[in-house]
Design a protein around this motif. Structure first.
Motif, PDB file in Angstrom:
ATOM      1  N   PRO A 110       0.816  -1.214   0.000  1.00  0.00           N
ATOM      2  CA  PRO A 110       0.000   0.000   0.000  1.00  0.00           C
ATOM      3  C   PRO A 110       0.853   1.269   0.000  1.00  0.00           C
ATOM      4  CG  PRO A 110       0.028  -1.016   2.176  1.00  0.00           C
ATOM      5  CD  PRO A 110       0.667  -1.989   1.245  1.00  0.00           C
ATOM      6  N   GLY A 111       0.575   2.153  -0.926  1.00  0.00           N
ATOM      7  CA  GLY A 111       1.279   3.425  -0.994  1.00  0.00           C
ATOM      8  C   GLY A 111       2.682   3.360  -1.546  1.00  0.00           C
ATOM      9  N   ASN A 112       3.137   2.181  -1.955  1.00  0.00           N
ATOM     10  CA  ASN A 112       4.495   2.037  -2.484  1.00  0.00           C
ATOM     11  C   ASN A 112       4.466   2.272  -3.996  1.00  0.00           C
ATOM     12  OD1 ASN A 112       7.074   1.338  -3.242  1.00  0.00           O
ATOM     13  ND2 ASN A 112       7.103  -0.610  -2.125  1.00  0.00           N
ATOM     14  N   THR A 113       4.715   3.482  -4.412  1.00  0.00           N
ATOM     15  CA  THR A 113       4.601   3.844  -5.829  1.00  0.00           C
ATOM     16  C   THR A 113       5.665   3.175  -6.691  1.00  0.00           C
ATOM     17  OG1 THR A 113       5.927   5.832  -5.409  1.00  0.00           O
ATOM     18  CG2 THR A 113       3.529   6.059  -5.289  1.00  0.00           C
ATOM     19  N   ASP A 159       5.021  -2.684  -8.587  1.00  0.00           N
ATOM     20  CA  ASP A 159       4.006  -3.084  -9.564  1.00  0.00           C
ATOM     21  C   ASP A 159       3.038  -4.111  -8.978  1.00  0.00           C
ATOM     22  OD1 ASP A 159       5.136  -1.490 -11.566  1.00  0.00           O
ATOM     23  OD2 ASP A 159       6.541  -3.073 -12.137  1.00  0.00           O
ATOM     24  N   LEU A 160       3.198  -4.440  -7.690  1.00  0.00           N
ATOM     25  CA  LEU A 160       2.390  -5.481  -7.072  1.00  0.00           C
ATOM     26  C   LEU A 160       1.308  -4.915  -6.153  1.00  0.00           C
ATOM     27  CD1 LEU A 160       5.244  -8.004  -6.168  1.00  0.00           C
ATOM     28  CD2 LEU A 160       3.825  -7.937  -8.230  1.00  0.00           C
ATOM     29  N   ARG A 161       1.108  -3.613  -6.176  1.00  0.00           N
ATOM     30  CA  ARG A 161       0.079  -3.000  -5.336  1.00  0.00           C
ATOM     31  C   ARG A 161      -1.286  -3.581  -5.707  1.00  0.00           C
ATOM     32  NH1 ARG A 161       1.071   3.373  -6.029  1.00  0.00           N
ATOM     33  NH2 ARG A 161      -0.675   3.483  -4.544  1.00  0.00           N
ATOM     34  N   LEU A 162      -2.034  -4.043  -4.686  1.00  0.00           N
ATOM     35  CA  LEU A 162      -3.306  -4.693  -4.978  1.00  0.00           C
ATOM     36  C   LEU A 162      -4.158  -4.755  -3.716  1.00  0.00           C
ATOM     37  CD1 LEU A 162      -4.656  -6.215  -7.450  1.00  0.00           C
ATOM     38  CD2 LEU A 162      -4.021  -8.321  -6.241  1.00  0.00           C
ATOM     39  N   ALA A 163      -5.436  -4.399  -3.854  1.00  0.00           N
ATOM     40  CA  ALA A 163      -6.449  -4.651  -2.828  1.00  0.00           C
ATOM     41  C   ALA A 163      -7.315  -5.790  -3.344  1.00  0.00           C
ATOM     42  CB  ALA A 163      -7.288  -3.405  -2.579  1.00  0.00           C
ATOM     43  N   CYS A 164      -7.482  -6.843  -2.548  1.00  0.00           N
ATOM     44  CA  CYS A 164      -8.104  -8.060  -3.072  1.00  0.00           C
ATOM     45  C   CYS A 164      -8.976  -8.729  -2.020  1.00  0.00           C
ATOM     46  CB  CYS A 164      -7.015  -9.034  -3.542  1.00  0.00           C
ATOM     47  SG  CYS A 164      -7.638 -10.585  -4.239  1.00  0.00           S
ATOM     48  N   ILE A 165     -10.096  -9.297  -2.466  1.00  0.00           N
ATOM     49  CA  ILE A 165     -10.915 -10.162  -1.620  1.00  0.00           C
ATOM     50  C   ILE A 165     -11.204 -11.439  -2.393  1.00  0.00           C
ATOM     51  CG2 ILE A 165     -13.039  -8.985  -2.352  1.00  0.00           C
ATOM     52  CD1 ILE A 165     -14.209  -9.750   0.426  1.00  0.00           C
ATOM     53  N   GLN A 166     -11.022 -12.571  -1.739  1.00  0.00           N
ATOM     54  CA  GLN A 166     -11.356 -13.883  -2.290  1.00  0.00           C
ATOM     55  C   GLN A 166     -12.400 -14.514  -1.380  1.00  0.00           C
ATOM     56  OE1 GLN A 166      -7.639 -16.048  -3.947  1.00  0.00           O
ATOM     57  NE2 GLN A 166      -6.844 -14.875  -2.225  1.00  0.00           N
ATOM     58  N   VAL A 167     -13.396 -15.147  -1.974  1.00  0.00           N
ATOM     59  CA  VAL A 167     -14.432 -15.830  -1.206  1.00  0.00           C
ATOM     60  C   VAL A 167     -14.548 -17.252  -1.740  1.00  0.00           C
ATOM     61  CG1 VAL A 167     -16.817 -15.843  -0.418  1.00  0.00           C
ATOM     62  CG2 VAL A 167     -15.669 -13.653  -0.882  1.00  0.00           C
ATOM     63  N   ILE A 168     -14.406 -18.224  -0.840  1.00  0.00           N
ATOM     64  CA  ILE A 168     -14.535 -19.630  -1.196  1.00  0.00           C
ATOM     65  C   ILE A 168     -15.872 -20.134  -0.673  1.00  0.00           C
ATOM     66  CG2 ILE A 168     -13.536 -21.929  -0.940  1.00  0.00           C
ATOM     67  CD1 ILE A 168     -10.832 -20.597  -0.500  1.00  0.00           C
ATOM     68  N   GLY A 169     -16.624 -20.809  -1.541  1.00  0.00           N
ATOM     69  CA  GLY A 169     -17.945 -21.292  -1.179  1.00  0.00           C
ATOM     70  C   GLY A 169     -18.088 -22.789  -1.319  1.00  0.00           C
ATOM     71  N   PRO A 170     -19.322 -23.302  -1.272  1.00  0.00           N
ATOM     72  CA  PRO A 170     -19.568 -24.745  -1.347  1.00  0.00           C
ATOM     73  C   PRO A 170     -19.050 -25.354  -2.648  1.00  0.00           C
ATOM     74  CG  PRO A 170     -21.532 -23.559  -0.612  1.00  0.00           C
ATOM     75  CD  PRO A 170     -20.560 -22.523  -1.065  1.00  0.00           C
ATOM     76  N   GLU A 171     -18.662 -26.610  -2.553  1.00  0.00           N
ATOM     77  CA  GLU A 171     -18.217 -27.403  -3.707  1.00  0.00           C
ATOM     78  C   GLU A 171     -17.060 -26.739  -4.447  1.00  0.00           C
ATOM     79  OE1 GLU A 171     -21.718 -28.032  -6.016  1.00  0.00           O
ATOM     80  OE2 GLU A 171     -22.610 -29.427  -4.572  1.00  0.00           O
ATOM     81  N   ASP A 172     -16.167 -26.118  -3.684  1.00  0.00           N
ATOM     82  CA  ASP A 172     -14.946 -25.505  -4.227  1.00  0.00           C
ATOM     83  C   ASP A 172     -15.225 -24.423  -5.262  1.00  0.00           C
ATOM     84  OD1 ASP A 172     -13.395 -27.067  -2.592  1.00  0.00           O
ATOM     85  OD2 ASP A 172     -13.049 -28.617  -4.095  1.00  0.00           O
ATOM     86  N   THR A 173     -16.368 -23.748  -5.152  1.00  0.00           N
ATOM     87  CA  THR A 173     -16.593 -22.563  -5.980  1.00  0.00           C
ATOM     88  C   THR A 173     -15.849 -21.392  -5.349  1.00  0.00           C
ATOM     89  OG1 THR A 173     -18.685 -22.305  -4.777  1.00  0.00           O
ATOM     90  CG2 THR A 173     -18.782 -23.285  -6.974  1.00  0.00           C
ATOM     91  N   TYR A 174     -15.493 -20.402  -6.177  1.00  0.00           N
ATOM     92  CA  TYR A 174     -14.451 -19.471  -5.746  1.00  0.00           C
ATOM     93  C   TYR A 174     -14.594 -18.149  -6.495  1.00  0.00           C
ATOM     94  CZ  TYR A 174      -9.456 -17.925  -5.771  1.00  0.00           C
ATOM     95  OH  TYR A 174      -8.279 -17.228  -5.709  1.00  0.00           O
ATOM     96  N   ASP A 191      -5.857  -0.179  -7.572  1.00  0.00           N
ATOM     97  CA  ASP A 191      -5.911   1.107  -6.879  1.00  0.00           C
ATOM     98  C   ASP A 191      -6.045   0.841  -5.380  1.00  0.00           C
ATOM     99  OD1 ASP A 191      -6.257   3.634  -5.936  1.00  0.00           O
ATOM    100  OD2 ASP A 191      -8.107   4.064  -7.048  1.00  0.00           O
ATOM    101  N   ASP A 192      -4.916   0.745  -4.687  1.00  0.00           N
ATOM    102  CA  ASP A 192      -4.939   0.409  -3.261  1.00  0.00           C
ATOM    103  C   ASP A 192      -5.436   1.552  -2.390  1.00  0.00           C
ATOM    104  OD1 ASP A 192      -2.131   1.706  -2.033  1.00  0.00           O
ATOM    105  OD2 ASP A 192      -2.053   1.225  -4.155  1.00  0.00           O
ATOM    106  N   THR A 193      -5.633   2.740  -2.957  1.00  0.00           N
ATOM    107  CA  THR A 193      -6.166   3.856  -2.167  1.00  0.00           C
ATOM    108  C   THR A 193      -7.630   3.642  -1.798  1.00  0.00           C
ATOM    109  OG1 THR A 193      -6.863   5.151  -4.096  1.00  0.00           O
ATOM    110  CG2 THR A 193      -4.592   5.440  -3.347  1.00  0.00           C
ATOM    111  N   LYS A 194      -8.276   2.644  -2.383  1.00  0.00           N
ATOM    112  CA  LYS A 194      -9.664   2.343  -2.028  1.00  0.00           C
ATOM    113  C   LYS A 194      -9.770   1.550  -0.729  1.00  0.00           C
ATOM    114  CE  LYS A 194     -11.260   2.233  -6.856  1.00  0.00           C
ATOM    115  NZ  LYS A 194     -11.912   1.404  -7.914  1.00  0.00           N
ATOM    116  N   PHE A 195      -8.654   1.046  -0.250  1.00  0.00           N
ATOM    117  CA  PHE A 195      -8.636   0.153   0.917  1.00  0.00           C
ATOM    118  C   PHE A 195      -8.257   0.940   2.165  1.00  0.00           C
ATOM    119  CE2 PHE A 195      -6.923  -2.917   3.852  1.00  0.00           C
ATOM    120  CZ  PHE A 195      -7.645  -4.077   3.631  1.00  0.00           C
ATOM    121  N   TRP A 196      -8.953   0.696   3.266  1.00  0.00           N
ATOM    122  CA  TRP A 196      -8.625   1.333   4.543  1.00  0.00           C
ATOM    123  C   TRP A 196      -8.629   0.290   5.661  1.00  0.00           C
ATOM    124  CZ3 TRP A 196     -12.293   0.606   8.237  1.00  0.00           C
ATOM    125  CH2 TRP A 196     -13.599   0.335   7.805  1.00  0.00           C
ATOM    126  N   ALA A 197      -7.943   0.602   6.750  1.00  0.00           N
ATOM    127  CA  ALA A 197      -7.923  -0.278   7.921  1.00  0.00           C
ATOM    128  C   ALA A 197      -7.635   0.566   9.156  1.00  0.00           C
ATOM    129  CB  ALA A 197      -6.870  -1.375   7.763  1.00  0.00           C
TER     130      ALA A 197
END
Length: 501
Positions: A112-115, A118-133, A140-146
């Motif tokens: 985050p913020g490292n101009t 090239d690996l800057r990334l905000a990401c969410i992964q969700v795993i569901g039933p029967e290995d659906t994904y 644009d990592d500026t959309k992410f806050w914590a």
């Protein structure tokens, strides 16, 4: 540049950024929790916790970086301390016993913020039933806050076209009320200590690509509340008090070993409504995940109201270019904590390339000795598992691990007693404390590699690090010796057995 100089600089930066030094000099580096030395030494006492209700908050619940989100403004600290590779990730698992399905929400932020990266990334992964994904990501990592001191994080990938005016709900906003979030967010998520809401417009994670237009579209929604049951022991650091320094990476913290969730999850146009479903949470941070690891987790055992087991191990880098393989297996049973880690005893594992995870631990350092054996099994042909992404130090988010929520789990915990110098600690006579607890909803994973053959090993720490990690246990035992004789009798009796007198 000499490697010794680089490692020395890294240790100095870790030391300067630690909360102890920050408090001493009257400054606060936002990449670490604000805590004094006595606090995080106390947080790490070993397997000798009192059998009382387990507190629900843990160290490291807040972020370990300064977000690039506009609400946090420009900062010289981000420029100074985030030139090297950095990621932070959050993992949440929801287990529905009636439907016999699980969901995992995996969130990560990279560089985050490292101009310069090239690996800057905000990401969410969700795993569901029967290995659906599903995966949704944005470069644009500026959309992410914590948030800094508690669990609080979110990302708005896109706003509704008729959203409330952006001067009120917009780019400089972090935490929103539920009403404002529902009215304004088209796609995104917001996670607070006990509230989880998300509306995602992502892509099929089993296909190559995680960005817009790179795979088949998928959607999901979730909205639920969590009632914490167990944090991690007596509000301690999973990896010991040295995890407050950034020398040993990657870091790992279980933030909720057991909880109950109530709400709904919409997946593939099917709505799952649940009440008091089992919930688990953890996180990682550092330059990337371990080069090789295994992980198992279960808190949905048949016939048990409160029983949770977490086990894991991996190979990590240590100062001066070395590597070490460490593991642990820990149990929360009826809100009592049983911790088998290298600084409380021994821990070993036998993990195949896929299909079998067997971990055994014995904790004898402390006043509550025990032994634990846990096994996770799947048929590799019937349950091949799901391959999904993880952040690597040099490559970013790539396919790097395999997971299942359908392992058959068997867990046994024995109490131990001192049998004399010749035989040491032995299992107490009678039934085990936990006798072959069983579940068909175990979570199990292998990652990194290479995984050419079965991995059999025993967790070992170097003697200097082991001595440091045992300081809190030593401090606690010394403190007990100063108690009045009546209150100290039981403790002295246990110490008498441990010394073999």
């Amino acid at each position: 540049m000499p490697s010794s100089f680089i490692l020395g600089k890294r240790f100095i930066l870790a030391f300067l950024r630690s909360s102890t030094v920050a408090c001493f000099f009257g400054v606060s580096f936002q990449s670490h929790q604000t805590t004094d030395a006595r606090s995080f030494l106390h947080l790490s006492v070993g397997a000798d916790d009192e059998p009382t209700t387990v507190p629900k908050s843990t160290p490291h619940s807040g972020r370990h970086f300064l977000p690039s989100h506009p609400a946090f403004g420009p900062s010289w600290r981000r420029r100074l301390f985030r030139r090297r590779r950095f990621m932070e990730g959050w993992y949440y698992r929801l287990t529905l016993p009636v439907e016999k399905v699980s969901f995992a929400i995996i969130i990560s932020i990279e560089d985050p913020g490292n101009t310069r990266s090239d690996l800057r990334l905000a990401c969410i992964q969700v795993i569901g039933p029967e290995d659906t994904y599903l995966v949704q990501a944005d470069k644009d990592d500026t959309k992410f806050w914590a948030l800094k001191d508690v669990q609080g994080l979110g990302c708005t990938f896109s706003y509704k076209s008729d959203a409330i005016a952006l001067d009120k709900i917009g780019k400089a906003t972090t935490v929103m009320s539920r009403d404002d979030w529902e009215k304004s967010v088209k796609s995104g998520f917001q996670i607070m200590p006990t509230t989880f809401i998300g509306r995602l417009e992502g892509y099929d994670g089993t296909e190559n690509g995680a960005l817009e237009g790179q795979a088949k579209s998928m959607t999901c929604e979730f909205d639920f509340e969590v009632e914490p049951v167990c944090g991690w022991g007596n509000s301690k650091s999973t990896a010991g008090w040295l995890s407050h320094f950034s020398v040993f990476e990657p870091h790992w913290q279980v933030t909720m070993a057991d909880g109950n969730a109530t709400g709904r999850f919409v997946w593939q146009n099917k709505t799952y409504e649940f009440r008091d479903a089992k919930f688990y949470a953890e996180k990682n941070w550092g330059a990337g995940l371990a080069s090789k690891w295994y992980w198992t987790q279960c808190n949905s055992f048949e016939g048990y109201e409160q029983l949770s087991v977490t086990a894991g191990g991996g190979t990590r880098g240590i100062p001066f270019g070395g590597k070490e393989s460490l593991g642990m297996v820990c149990v929360h049973y009826n809100r009592q904590f049983f911790e088998a880690v290298p600084w409380t005893g021994t821990m070993s594992w036998n993990v195949t390339t896929w299909g079998s995870w067997v971990m055994q631990g014995k904790a004898t350092y402390g006043d509550r000795p025990f032994e634990v054996l846990v096994s996770y099994q799947v048929d590799p042909l019937k349950t091949p598992g799901l391959v999904f992404r993880a952040p690597l130090p040099g490559e970013g988010m790539v396919y790097f691990c395999r997971d299942t929520f359908e392992a058959n789990v068997t867990l046994t915990v024995w109490e131990l007693e001192w049998g004399g110098k010749k035989i040491g600690y032995v299992r107490k006579q009678g039934s085990p404390l936990v006798d072959h607890a069983f579940s068909q909803q175990g979570g199990a994973e292998v990652g990194g590699g290479p995984w050419w053959s079965t991995w059999t090993a025993t967790s070992e720490l170097s003697k200097p690090v082991l001595a440091l990690l045992r300081i809190p246990v030593w401090m606690k035992s010394r403190g007990r010796k100063l108690l009045p004789s009546g209150r100290n009798q039981k403790v002295n009796g246990q110490h008498h057995r441990q010394t073999g007198s």
